[in-house]
Design a protein around this motif. Structure first.
Motif, short mmCIF file in Angstrom:
data_model
loop_
_atom_site.label_atom_id
_atom_site.label_comp_id
_atom_site.label_asym_id
_atom_site.label_seq_id
_atom_site.Cartn_x
_atom_site.Cartn_y
_atom_site.Cartn_z
N LEU A 151 -11.38 1.28 -19.98
CA LEU A 151 -11.16 1.29 -18.42
C LEU A 151 -11.84 1.99 -17.62
N ASP A 152 -13.14 1.60 -17.45
CA ASP A 152 -14.13 2.44 -16.59
C ASP A 152 -14.12 2.37 -15.10
N LEU A 153 -12.73 2.82 -14.71
CA LEU A 153 -12.60 2.80 -13.18
C LEU A 153 -12.73 4.30 -12.51
N PHE A 154 -12.50 5.04 -13.38
CA PHE A 154 -12.54 6.40 -12.90
C PHE A 154 -13.12 7.31 -13.75
N VAL A 176 -0.72 3.42 -13.89
CA VAL A 176 -0.72 4.10 -12.28
C VAL A 176 -1.69 5.31 -12.68
N LYS A 177 -2.66 5.47 -11.34
CA LYS A 177 -3.32 6.61 -11.33
C LYS A 177 -2.79 7.55 -10.56
N GLU A 178 -2.83 9.01 -10.72
CA GLU A 178 -2.02 9.95 -10.48
C GLU A 178 -2.17 10.17 -8.79
N HIS A 179 -3.63 10.56 -8.20
CA HIS A 179 -3.50 10.86 -6.87
C HIS A 179 -5.18 10.98 -6.64
N SER A 180 -5.23 11.15 -5.43
CA SER A 180 -6.85 11.12 -4.89
C SER A 180 -7.71 9.76 -4.85
N PRO A 181 -7.02 8.64 -4.75
CA PRO A 181 -5.76 8.32 -4.21
C PRO A 181 -4.96 7.77 -5.45
N SER A 182 -3.54 7.68 -5.15
CA SER A 182 -2.84 6.97 -6.28
C SER A 182 -3.00 5.54 -6.34
N LYS A 183 -3.08 5.04 -7.52
CA LYS A 183 -3.43 3.63 -7.54
C LYS A 183 -2.25 2.83 -8.84
N LEU A 184 -2.12 1.74 -8.45
CA LEU A 184 -1.20 0.79 -9.51
C LEU A 184 -2.11 -0.36 -9.90
N TYR A 185 -2.01 -0.57 -11.02
CA TYR A 185 -2.92 -1.65 -11.78
C TYR A 185 -2.09 -2.80 -12.84
N ARG A 186 -2.31 -3.75 -13.02
CA ARG A 186 -1.62 -4.64 -14.12
C ARG A 186 -2.61 -5.25 -15.00
N ILE A 187 -2.40 -5.09 -16.18
CA ILE A 187 -3.10 -5.74 -17.19
C ILE A 187 -2.54 -6.93 -17.78
N LEU A 237 -9.93 -8.60 -20.59
CA LEU A 237 -8.55 -8.21 -20.05
C LEU A 237 -8.61 -8.97 -18.61
N ARG A 238 -7.60 -9.19 -17.96
CA ARG A 238 -7.37 -9.66 -16.61
C ARG A 238 -6.84 -8.53 -15.90
N LEU A 239 -7.70 -7.81 -15.11
CA LEU A 239 -7.12 -6.56 -14.08
C LEU A 239 -6.81 -6.99 -12.76
N THR A 240 -5.55 -6.57 -12.57
CA THR A 240 -5.19 -6.84 -11.16
C THR A 240 -4.98 -5.62 -10.62
N ASP A 241 -5.42 -5.33 -9.28
CA ASP A 241 -5.07 -4.10 -8.59
C ASP A 241 -3.88 -4.34 -7.72
N LEU A 242 -2.84 -3.67 -7.81
CA LEU A 242 -1.51 -3.80 -7.00
C LEU A 242 -1.33 -2.35 -6.21
N SER A 243 -2.20 -1.98 -5.59
CA SER A 243 -2.34 -0.82 -4.96
C SER A 243 -1.76 -0.91 -3.71
#
Length: 322
Positions: free
Chosen positions: A170-173, A195-206, A219-225
């Motif tokens: 998951l090459d997002l960060f 969930v991504k911890e911080h800087s900033p926090s993020k929420l995703y669904r697969i 994969l279908r990745l949805t950003d729920l941040s």
């Protein structure tokens, strides 16, 4: 001139000592009391936003976290010295699954936090999150490499070679040590939350994890941040859990000592301050992982090796925590 020089040297030494003391106490305040987080909450107005949580008109069919009580508080997990980082509930075997990130190891625990099995994870450093997928399959989240591994637990405790596991990058960060920190699974819809911890926090669904092709990355990745932007009474996220039956999400914050409940549309429902008076200890240090059982008992682990169990109002009132 000599007395003046001596006085000047004395003032310089005093200034150096005061500066050193200030830096030391600032470090203690940030490292152990999270004063930076509390200052951020005050300056950003997050305390005022707390009013939208634990409202009586949102408690129908909710967990109602404010009513939870802790019946196991800071129990040391035998055989684990440090780096306890993630937790999940194994519904097939009525047990918990915990992970240690260094040395990478998976443990099975009973509901009281007692280890029942140990599985060294070969070639799998920096494992931060774990979710149970059913049929002895487990999702393991490798933070720095932003990689999700799917492994099958052997019939008997023993080593697991993660080089032989199904893995999804998951090459997002890339290269970040503030990457994905927690993972939770909705078995009914085959959806994985991260969930991504911080800087900033993020929420995703697969979506469609079972059908995912690692080579094609289908994969279908949805950003729920948007669900968490500006609304959470917390400065970081260390874990996420799906609540079956309610279709709600649980979020855990290490820095803000909070459990938070969102409804199926991402709206705030309830939260629990882990420093509040019902608990014998004043805080849960570095809460890294959580899981919820079928009876809605919540389990929390914190570094280095501490285990907590929180019971819902009906269970706590009956004195029967499972």
């Amino acid at each position: 001139m000599r007395p003046f020089a001596l006085r000047l040297a004395g003032y310089s030494l005093l200034a150096t000592a005061l500066l050193t003391a200030a830096v030391f106490f600032a470090y203690i305040g940030v490292r152990y009391y999270k004063l930076d987080s509390q200052m951020y909450r005050w300056m950003s107005g997050e305390d005022a936003r707390d009013a939208q949580w634990n409202r009586s008109d949102r408690q129908g069919g909710a967990l109602g976290l404010a009513g939870y009580r802790m019946d196991i508080d800071a129990r040391v997990v035998p055989g684990i010295d440090k780096n306890l980082s993630g937790l999940a509930f194994d519904t097939d075997h009525d047990r918990l699954i915990a992970v240690v990130n260094r040395p990478a190891t998976l443990y099975t625990l009973d509901r009281n936090g007692e280890p029942t099995g140990r599985y060294p994870l070969r070639h799998g450093p920096d494992i931060e999150g774990v979710a149970y997928l059913g049929n002895n399959r487990v999702a393991l989240l490798q933070e720095r490499k932003n990689t999700l591994h799917i492994v099958t637990l052997p019939a008997q405790p023993g080593p697991i070679d993660m080089d032989k596991s199904k893995s999804l990058r998951l090459d997002l960060f890339p290269g970040s040590n503030a990457g994905f920190e927690g993972v939770g699974y909705d078995a009914g819809r085959d959806q994985l939350y991260l969930v991504k911890e911080h800087s900033p926090s993020k929420l995703y669904r697969i979506d469609g994890l079972h059908d995912a092709d690692p080579a094609a990355m289908t994969l279908r990745l949805t950003d729920l941040s948007a669900w968490i932007d500006g609304s959470l009474p917390a400065t970081d996220l260390s874990s996420v859990e799906f609540v079956p039956g309610l279709d709600h999400l649980l979020l855990l914050s290490d820095e803000s000592y909070r459990l938070m409940e969102l409804d199926r549309d991402g709206r705030p429902v309830s939260y629990l301050d882990l420093r509040s008076t019902p608990f014998p200890h004043t805080r849960v240090p570095q809460a890294e992982g959580m899981a919820i059982g079928p009876d809605r008992t919540i389990y929390v682990v914190s570094e280095p090796n501490l285990f907590y169990r929180l019971t819902p109002p009906a269970v706590a009132g009956n004195g029967n925590a499972g």
